[in-house]
Design a protein around this motif. Structure first.
Motif, PDB file in Angstrom:
ATOM      1  N   SER A   1      -5.192  16.140 -12.900  1.00 62.67           N
ATOM      2  CA  SER A   1      -5.944  16.240 -11.602  1.00 62.67           C
ATOM      3  C   SER A   1      -5.886  14.997 -10.501  1.00 62.67           C
ATOM      4  CB  SER A   1      -7.256  16.860 -11.779  1.00 62.67           C
ATOM      5  OG  SER A   1      -7.975  17.012 -10.647  1.00 62.67           O
ATOM      6  N   SER A   2      -5.090  14.836  -9.627  1.00 63.62           N
ATOM      7  CA  SER A   2      -5.042  13.807  -8.903  1.00 63.62           C
ATOM      8  C   SER A   2      -6.243  13.781  -7.851  1.00 63.62           C
ATOM      9  CB  SER A   2      -3.715  14.020  -7.804  1.00 63.62           C
ATOM     10  OG  SER A   2      -3.750  15.383  -7.051  1.00 63.62           O
ATOM     11  N   SER A   3      -6.598  15.179  -7.403  1.00 58.97           N
ATOM     12  CA  SER A   3      -7.835  15.049  -6.540  1.00 58.97           C
ATOM     13  C   SER A   3      -9.103  14.799  -7.281  1.00 58.97           C
ATOM     14  CB  SER A   3      -7.906  16.635  -6.301  1.00 58.97           C
ATOM     15  OG  SER A   3      -8.044  17.623  -7.217  1.00 58.97           O
ATOM     16  N   GLY A   4      -9.213  15.091  -8.525  1.00 57.74           N
ATOM     17  CA  GLY A   4     -10.373  14.837  -9.425  1.00 57.74           C
ATOM     18  C   GLY A   4     -10.422  13.175  -9.376  1.00 57.74           C
ATOM     19  N   HIS A   5      -9.371  12.402  -9.742  1.00 60.68           N
ATOM     20  CA  HIS A   5      -9.218  11.110  -9.859  1.00 60.68           C
ATOM     21  C   HIS A   5      -9.432  10.329  -8.417  1.00 60.68           C
ATOM     22  CE1 HIS A   5      -7.558  11.715 -13.690  1.00 60.68           C
ATOM     23  NE2 HIS A   5      -7.593  10.542 -14.000  1.00 60.68           N
ATOM     24  N   LEU A   6      -8.978  10.965  -7.378  1.00 56.71           N
ATOM     25  CA  LEU A   6      -9.393  10.289  -6.102  1.00 56.71           C
ATOM     26  C   LEU A   6     -10.791  10.234  -5.854  1.00 56.71           C
ATOM     27  CD1 LEU A   6      -8.356   9.274  -3.330  1.00 56.71           C
ATOM     28  CD2 LEU A   6      -7.988  11.507  -2.537  1.00 56.71           C
ATOM     29  N   SER A   7     -11.454  11.462  -6.062  1.00 56.29           N
ATOM     30  CA  SER A   7     -12.789  11.480  -5.898  1.00 56.29           C
ATOM     31  C   SER A   7     -13.378  10.470  -6.748  1.00 56.29           C
ATOM     32  CB  SER A   7     -13.460  12.884  -6.175  1.00 56.29           C
ATOM     33  OG  SER A   7     -14.781  12.955  -6.077  1.00 56.29           O
TER      34      SER A   7
ATOM     35  N   ILE B   1       9.854   4.211   2.724  1.00 54.16           N
ATOM     36  CA  ILE B   1       9.722   3.487   1.717  1.00 54.16           C
ATOM     37  C   ILE B   1       8.878   4.278   0.511  1.00 54.16           C
ATOM     38  CG2 ILE B   1       9.136   1.508   0.071  1.00 54.16           C
ATOM     39  CD1 ILE B   1      10.311   0.003   2.750  1.00 54.16           C
ATOM     40  N   GLY B   2       7.479   4.489   1.036  1.00 52.92           N
ATOM     41  CA  GLY B   2       6.493   5.106   0.046  1.00 52.92           C
ATOM     42  C   GLY B   2       7.035   6.675  -0.177  1.00 52.92           C
ATOM     43  N   MET B   3       7.683   7.416   0.646  1.00 46.29           N
ATOM     44  CA  MET B   3       8.184   8.506   0.369  1.00 46.29           C
ATOM     45  C   MET B   3       9.224   8.397  -0.962  1.00 46.29           C
ATOM     46  SD  MET B   3       8.854  10.540   4.166  1.00 46.29           S
ATOM     47  CE  MET B   3       9.720  11.936   3.235  1.00 46.29           C
ATOM     48  N   ALA B   4      10.234   7.282  -0.698  1.00 49.93           N
ATOM     49  CA  ALA B   4      11.119   7.283  -1.732  1.00 49.93           C
ATOM     50  C   ALA B   4      10.522   6.937  -2.989  1.00 49.93           C
ATOM     51  CB  ALA B   4      11.972   6.161  -1.529  1.00 49.93           C
ATOM     52  N   VAL B   5       9.452   6.270  -3.193  1.00 55.84           N
ATOM     53  CA  VAL B   5       8.940   5.905  -4.350  1.00 55.84           C
ATOM     54  C   VAL B   5       8.257   7.011  -4.694  1.00 55.84           C
ATOM     55  CG1 VAL B   5       6.851   4.625  -5.314  1.00 55.84           C
ATOM     56  CG2 VAL B   5       8.440   3.571  -3.678  1.00 55.84           C
TER      57      VAL B   5
ATOM     58  N   GLN C   1       1.013  -1.080  -0.113  1.00 55.18           N
ATOM     59  CA  GLN C   1       0.053   0.034  -0.054  1.00 55.18           C
ATOM     60  C   GLN C   1       0.954   1.365  -0.107  1.00 55.18           C
ATOM     61  OE1 GLN C   1      -2.391  -0.668   3.584  1.00 55.18           O
ATOM     62  NE2 GLN C   1      -4.164  -1.366   2.235  1.00 55.18           N
ATOM     63  N   SER C   2       1.943   1.285   0.717  1.00 57.67           N
ATOM     64  CA  SER C   2       2.823   2.411   0.982  1.00 57.67           C
ATOM     65  C   SER C   2       3.312   2.925  -0.675  1.00 57.67           C
ATOM     66  CB  SER C   2       3.984   2.044   1.752  1.00 57.67           C
ATOM     67  OG  SER C   2       4.882   3.209   1.837  1.00 57.67           O
ATOM     68  N   ILE C   3       3.845   1.444  -1.158  1.00 53.24           N
ATOM     69  CA  ILE C   3       4.531   1.655  -2.566  1.00 53.24           C
ATOM     70  C   ILE C   3       3.518   2.262  -3.488  1.00 53.24           C
ATOM     71  CG2 ILE C   3       5.622   0.410  -4.482  1.00 53.24           C
ATOM     72  CD1 ILE C   3       6.983  -1.487  -2.191  1.00 53.24           C
ATOM     73  N   PHE C   4       2.279   1.548  -3.466  1.00 54.40           N
ATOM     74  CA  PHE C   4       1.323   2.018  -4.477  1.00 54.40           C
ATOM     75  C   PHE C   4       1.103   3.491  -4.463  1.00 54.40           C
ATOM     76  CE2 PHE C   4      -3.231   2.496  -5.443  1.00 54.40           C
ATOM     77  CZ  PHE C   4      -3.206   2.331  -6.756  1.00 54.40           C
ATOM     78  N   LEU C   5       0.675   3.805  -2.942  1.00 54.86           N
ATOM     79  CA  LEU C   5       0.271   5.146  -2.724  1.00 54.86           C
ATOM     80  C   LEU C   5       1.150   6.150  -2.878  1.00 54.86           C
ATOM     81  CD1 LEU C   5      -1.590   4.860   0.489  1.00 54.86           C
ATOM     82  CD2 LEU C   5      -2.579   5.326  -1.625  1.00 54.86           C
ATOM     83  N   GLY C   6       2.560   5.766  -2.825  1.00 59.05           N
ATOM     84  CA  GLY C   6       3.644   6.788  -3.076  1.00 59.05           C
ATOM     85  C   GLY C   6       4.041   6.804  -4.623  1.00 59.05           C
ATOM     86  N   LEU C   7       3.553   5.687  -5.650  1.00 56.00           N
ATOM     87  CA  LEU C   7       3.696   5.935  -6.879  1.00 56.00           C
ATOM     88  C   LEU C   7       2.467   6.674  -7.383  1.00 56.00           C
ATOM     89  CD1 LEU C   7       5.067   4.753  -9.485  1.00 56.00           C
ATOM     90  CD2 LEU C   7       3.226   2.858  -9.434  1.00 56.00           C
ATOM     91  N   VAL C   8       1.184   6.539  -6.987  1.00 58.81           N
ATOM     92  CA  VAL C   8       0.076   7.426  -7.398  1.00 58.81           C
ATOM     93  C   VAL C   8       0.387   8.942  -7.050  1.00 58.81           C
ATOM     94  CG1 VAL C   8      -2.271   7.939  -6.976  1.00 58.81           C
ATOM     95  CG2 VAL C   8      -1.559   5.271  -7.246  1.00 58.81           C
ATOM     96  N   GLN C   9       0.869   8.953  -6.067  1.00 56.57           N
ATOM     97  CA  GLN C   9       1.202  10.725  -5.528  1.00 56.57           C
ATOM     98  C   GLN C   9       2.134  11.022  -6.292  1.00 56.57           C
ATOM     99  OE1 GLN C   9       0.061  12.556  -3.246  1.00 56.57           O
ATOM    100  NE2 GLN C   9       1.366  14.280  -3.800  1.00 56.57           N
ATOM    101  N   GLY C  10       3.366  10.334  -6.579  1.00 53.84           N
ATOM    102  CA  GLY C  10       4.386  10.944  -7.598  1.00 53.84           C
ATOM    103  C   GLY C  10       3.967  11.338  -9.078  1.00 53.84           C
TER     104      GLY C  10
ATOM    105  N   MET D   1       8.966  10.100  -4.338  1.00 59.25           N
ATOM    106  CA  MET D   1      10.123  10.993  -5.067  1.00 59.25           C
ATOM    107  C   MET D   1      10.620  10.745  -6.291  1.00 59.25           C
ATOM    108  SD  MET D   1      12.732  12.168  -1.732  1.00 59.25           S
ATOM    109  CE  MET D   1      12.723  10.729  -1.018  1.00 59.25           C
ATOM    110  N   VAL D   2      10.872   9.467  -6.496  1.00 53.69           N
ATOM    111  CA  VAL D   2      11.642   9.037  -7.787  1.00 53.69           C
ATOM    112  C   VAL D   2      10.492   9.148  -8.836  1.00 53.69           C
ATOM    113  CG1 VAL D   2      12.420   6.829  -9.117  1.00 53.69           C
ATOM    114  CG2 VAL D   2      13.248   7.294  -6.572  1.00 53.69           C
ATOM    115  N   SER D   3       9.296   8.607  -8.537  1.00 48.13           N
ATOM    116  CA  SER D   3       8.268   8.698  -9.657  1.00 48.13           C
ATOM    117  C   SER D   3       7.791  10.302  -9.809  1.00 48.13           C
ATOM    118  CB  SER D   3       7.042   8.037  -8.992  1.00 48.13           C
ATOM    119  OG  SER D   3       6.532   8.641  -8.023  1.00 48.13           O
ATOM    120  N   GLY D   4       7.963  11.088  -8.743  1.00 53.80           N
ATOM    121  CA  GLY D   4       7.678  12.411  -9.127  1.00 53.80           C
ATOM    122  C   GLY D   4       8.832  13.189  -9.875  1.00 53.80           C
TER     123      GLY D   4
END
Length: 280
Positions: free
Chosen positions: A22-28, A234-238, A5-14, A240-243
């Protein structure tokens, strides 16, 4: 929270933080149509950490510009009252860019009194669908705008304020912050690459300001589970890299002037969202 979950959410965020979708629109949309309510219930502390991780991505990509800003500010202060060969604009471009960033950030304070009303829009998938269509239209228009020549040396306060107002408007779900501010910048005549740079640079104070307050609240309310820190990191690292790669992709696309794929994507998702809202 699991490692996956941490890796997935980090990837989506990045990815979603910087691509003009629009990340907020997709989340909704995910919450309302796919029953992913847990997506909106991410630990507040972890959510803040992910945002700060993507902030690091911006700083890494634009490290040279940030160093130039700091250097020129010190040079300006040191030489205050003394004539500058070649003119202030040329000698202190970094300091001038910081001033433009300041004016572009000011309109965000206007949103604070209506913050609760803006957050209520997350429950309206019809509004989000329409906003996504708007994002697609803006990206389509940005591809067809003539190439400008403005940079930090000759960008005006009016240009910065216009981009800042558009950034404030883009706080509503469905409007992409990066897509809106890049398009706003391009319409004022800057070089496309400078418009992209300015869009990401003004995200630094926006992200930092919003998340420092959330971080303080999370610590005060004891919402921090310190035992989860290894998973969070780990989620933060993902993120950062994906971002980092997301920003690089937007920079590459801006050089080619081809936001068309994102325009089509936002248009299709927006239309489907409106249709599903009406049917369901």
């Amino acid at each position: 929270m699991t490692l996956f979950q941490s890796i997935f959410l980090g990837l989506v965020q990045g990815i979603a933080e910087f691509l003009p979708i629009s990340s907020s629109g997709h989340l909704s949309i995910f919450q309302h149509f796919f029953g992913m309510t847990e997506a909106g219930e991410v630990n507040v502390f972890f959510d803040v950490l992910l945002h700060l991780a993507t902030l690091v991505s911006v700083c890494v990509v634009y490290w040279e510009d940030i160093v130039a800003i700091v250097r020129d500010c010190f040079r300006f202060i040191k030489s205050a009252g003394h004539p500058v060969p070649g003119g202030t604009r040329k000698a202190y471009t970094g300091a001038r860019l910081l001033v433009m960033m300041f004016f572009a950030t000011l309109p965000l304070f206007v949103i604070l009194p209506v913050k609760d009303y803006v957050e209520q829009l997350y429950d309206s998938t019809l509004f989000i669908g329409i906003a996504l269509l708007g994002t697609g239209a803006m990206l389509y228009i940005s591809d067809r705008m003539p190439r400008g020549a403005k940079t930090a040396k000759n960008m005006s306060v009016v240009d910065a304020l216009f981009v800042g107002v558009c950034q404030a408007v883009a706080t509503v779900p469905g409007l992409s912050r990066s897509g809106t501010t890049i398009t706003a910048g391009i319409t004022r005549g800057p070089e496309r690459q400078f418009a992209v740079k300015f869009s990401f640079l003004i995200s630094i104070p926006a992200i930092l300001g919003a998340n420092i307050l959330s971080l303080v609240d999370a610590i005060k309310e004891n919402l921090v589970d310190w035992s989860q820190m290894p998973v969070y990191l780990i989620g933060m690292a993902v993120a950062m890299v994906s971002g980092y790669f997301s920003i690089s992709l937007v920079k590459y696309i801006s050089r080619k002037g081809k936001f068309g794929w994102f325009a089509c994507y936002c248009g299709i998702v927006g239309a489907i969202t409106i249709l599903l809202t009406i049917i369901l």
